[in-house]
Scaffold this active site. Sequence first.
Site, PDB file in Angstrom:
ATOM      1  N   TYR A   3      25.833   7.972  65.087  1.00  0.00           N
ATOM      2  CA  TYR A   3      27.087   8.490  64.505  1.00  0.00           C
ATOM      3  C   TYR A   3      26.801   9.261  63.210  1.00  0.00           C
ATOM      4  CZ  TYR A   3      32.011   8.053  62.898  1.00  0.00           C
ATOM      5  OH  TYR A   3      33.301   8.285  62.468  1.00  0.00           O
ATOM      6  N   LYS A  20      27.589  13.128  62.557  1.00  0.00           N
ATOM      7  CA  LYS A  20      28.551  13.523  61.516  1.00  0.00           C
ATOM      8  C   LYS A  20      27.876  14.380  60.440  1.00  0.00           C
ATOM      9  CE  LYS A  20      32.388  11.576  63.072  1.00  0.00           C
ATOM     10  NZ  LYS A  20      33.487  12.409  63.565  1.00  0.00           N
TER      11      LYS A  20
HETATM   12  N1  LIG Z   1      38.964   5.641  61.469  1.00  0.00           N
HETATM   13  C1  LIG Z   1      38.038   5.810  60.556  1.00  0.00           C
HETATM   14  O1  LIG Z   1      37.797   4.964  59.673  1.00  0.00           O
HETATM   15  C2  LIG Z   1      37.219   7.054  60.554  1.00  0.00           C
HETATM   16  C3  LIG Z   1      36.370   7.282  59.470  1.00  0.00           C
HETATM   17  C4  LIG Z   1      35.613   8.440  59.442  1.00  0.00           C
HETATM   18  C5  LIG Z   1      35.724   9.369  60.475  1.00  0.00           C
HETATM   19  N2  LIG Z   1      36.534   9.121  61.524  1.00  0.00           N
HETATM   20  C6  LIG Z   1      36.582  10.124  62.590  1.00  0.00           C
HETATM   21  O2  LIG Z   1      37.897  10.553  62.795  1.00  0.00           O
HETATM   22  C7  LIG Z   1      38.067  10.950  64.157  1.00  0.00           C
HETATM   23  C8  LIG Z   1      39.276  10.225  64.754  1.00  0.00           C
HETATM   24  O3  LIG Z   1      39.050   8.826  64.663  1.00  0.00           O
HETATM   25  P1  LIG Z   1      40.206   7.763  64.882  1.00  0.00           P
HETATM   26  O4  LIG Z   1      39.880   6.623  63.984  1.00  0.00           O
HETATM   27  O5  LIG Z   1      41.542   8.381  64.837  1.00  0.00           O
HETATM   28  O6  LIG Z   1      39.846   7.309  66.380  1.00  0.00           O
HETATM   29  P2  LIG Z   1      40.765   6.907  67.632  1.00  0.00           P
HETATM   30  O7  LIG Z   1      39.850   6.229  68.587  1.00  0.00           O
HETATM   31  O8  LIG Z   1      42.000   6.208  67.188  1.00  0.00           O
HETATM   32  O9  LIG Z   1      41.157   8.343  68.218  1.00  0.00           O
HETATM   33  C9  LIG Z   1      40.182   9.189  68.771  1.00  0.00           C
HETATM   34  C10 LIG Z   1      40.765   9.926  69.961  1.00  0.00           C
HETATM   35  O10 LIG Z   1      39.731  10.778  70.490  1.00  0.00           O
HETATM   36  C11 LIG Z   1      39.840  10.749  71.907  1.00  0.00           C
HETATM   37  N3  LIG Z   1      38.575  11.129  72.522  1.00  0.00           N
HETATM   38  C12 LIG Z   1      37.440  10.395  72.627  1.00  0.00           C
HETATM   39  N4  LIG Z   1      36.494  11.077  73.306  1.00  0.00           N
HETATM   40  C13 LIG Z   1      37.041  12.276  73.639  1.00  0.00           C
HETATM   41  C14 LIG Z   1      36.568  13.407  74.359  1.00  0.00           C
HETATM   42  N5  LIG Z   1      35.338  13.445  74.889  1.00  0.00           N
HETATM   43  N6  LIG Z   1      37.401  14.475  74.509  1.00  0.00           N
HETATM   44  C15 LIG Z   1      38.661  14.453  73.993  1.00  0.00           C
HETATM   45  N7  LIG Z   1      39.163  13.385  73.324  1.00  0.00           N
HETATM   46  C16 LIG Z   1      38.371  12.313  73.146  1.00  0.00           C
HETATM   47  C17 LIG Z   1      40.231   9.305  72.220  1.00  0.00           C
HETATM   48  O11 LIG Z   1      40.815   9.178  73.517  1.00  0.00           O
HETATM   49  C18 LIG Z   1      41.204   9.003  71.086  1.00  0.00           C
HETATM   50  O12 LIG Z   1      42.539   9.275  71.446  1.00  0.00           O
HETATM   51  C19 LIG Z   1      36.757  10.606  64.867  1.00  0.00           C
HETATM   52  O13 LIG Z   1      35.945  11.766  64.929  1.00  0.00           O
HETATM   53  C20 LIG Z   1      36.129   9.589  63.934  1.00  0.00           C
HETATM   54  O14 LIG Z   1      34.728   9.585  64.038  1.00  0.00           O
HETATM   55  C21 LIG Z   1      37.302   7.989  61.594  1.00  0.00           C
END
Ligand SMILES: NC(=O)c1ccc[n+]([C@@H]2O[C@H](COP(=O)([O-])OP(=O)(O)OC[C@H]3O[C@@H](n4cnc5c(N)ncnc54)[C@H](O)[C@@H]3O)[C@@H](O)[C@H]2O)c1
Length: 250
Positions: A155, A159
């Site tokens: 990851y 990133k």
């Molecule tokens: N939540 C956190 O603390 C956090 C922190 C840093 C970065 N992020 C990043 O933010 C982004 C969103 O995270 P989140 O926490 O909302 O996650 P989440 O799991 O709630 O939502 C992610 C969405 O992406 C969709 N998805 C997964 N694989 C996919 C694909 N191949 N094609 C299309 N859609 C796809 C999933 O179905 C889901 O609806 C991610 O990139 C995550 O790495 C999240």
Amino acid sequence: MDMGLQGRVVVVTGSARGIGKAAVTALAREGAKVVVTDIDSSAIDSTVSELRAEGAEAIGLVADVCDAQQVQSLGDRVKTEFGRLDILVNNAGFTRDKYLTKMADQEWDSVVNTILRGAYLMTKTALPMMMERKWGRVINISSRAHLGNPGQTNYAAAKAGLIGFTRSLALEQGKFNITANAIAPGFIETELVKALPTYERLRDAALARNPLPRLGSPEDIANAIVFLASDRAGYITGETLHVTGGRYSS
Ligand SMILES: NC(=O)c1ccc[n+]([C@@H]2O[C@H](COP(=O)([O-])OP(=O)(O)OC[C@H]3O[C@@H](n4cnc5c(N)ncnc54)[C@H](O)[C@@H]3O)[C@@H](O)[C@H]2O)c1
């Protein structure tokens, strides 16, 4: 404050839930026309219904960002429906945490592919529509983890790679008035995070050490997305905005 987003056409990947859903909601409230795209079709349907109930112009399209054909059809549909694409948010992503010695190849490949290949394919499809109108915004959702986290070599590498992608894209696309920026969220309370077996330990640690002593919300990230997508951020490109409550290194 008018953010200049009225009528802009936006695609946010992985926007059926979590940060992506908060982003399409916030952008729609600023008057943007939003495309909700994800691999989860029933979650897409309920997000689109919620947006339309608020009076937003929203459509839902199923697409896996790793699949070149599905991404191409998504681009074609956006062109047919709206005739343009102004803002792309590469948000789809997930974690598959393991120490490197225990990591399966599939755990490496799926994380790196979704985050990097996904952003590559989506951006390549979106750019011609932005270049045509000499205006565009690409916003890539990285993570504070780009600085390193034990158990997240896959990851963190993806990133961090997304930040290099963003900076290079900014250099290539400035002449078309297209900006490219990354956002590095900290610990944001979404389904992805709540499903982690280590959720409670991570939450307590974050609460104890964050300069701002609370977890982030999806809306905290959506606010940063709205700003970077807006006319107000027109002279910012190649940057990474950390939205972490002040948490930085570990
Ligand atoms: N939540 C956190 O603390 C956090 C922190 C840093 C970065 N992020 C990043 O933010 C982004 C969103 O995270 P989140 O926490 O909302 O996650 P989440 O799991 O709630 O939502 C992610 C969405 O992406 C969709 N998805 C997964 N694989 C996919 C694909 N191949 N094609 C299309 N859609 C796809 C999933 O179905 C889901 O609806 C991610 O990139 C995550 O790495 C999240």
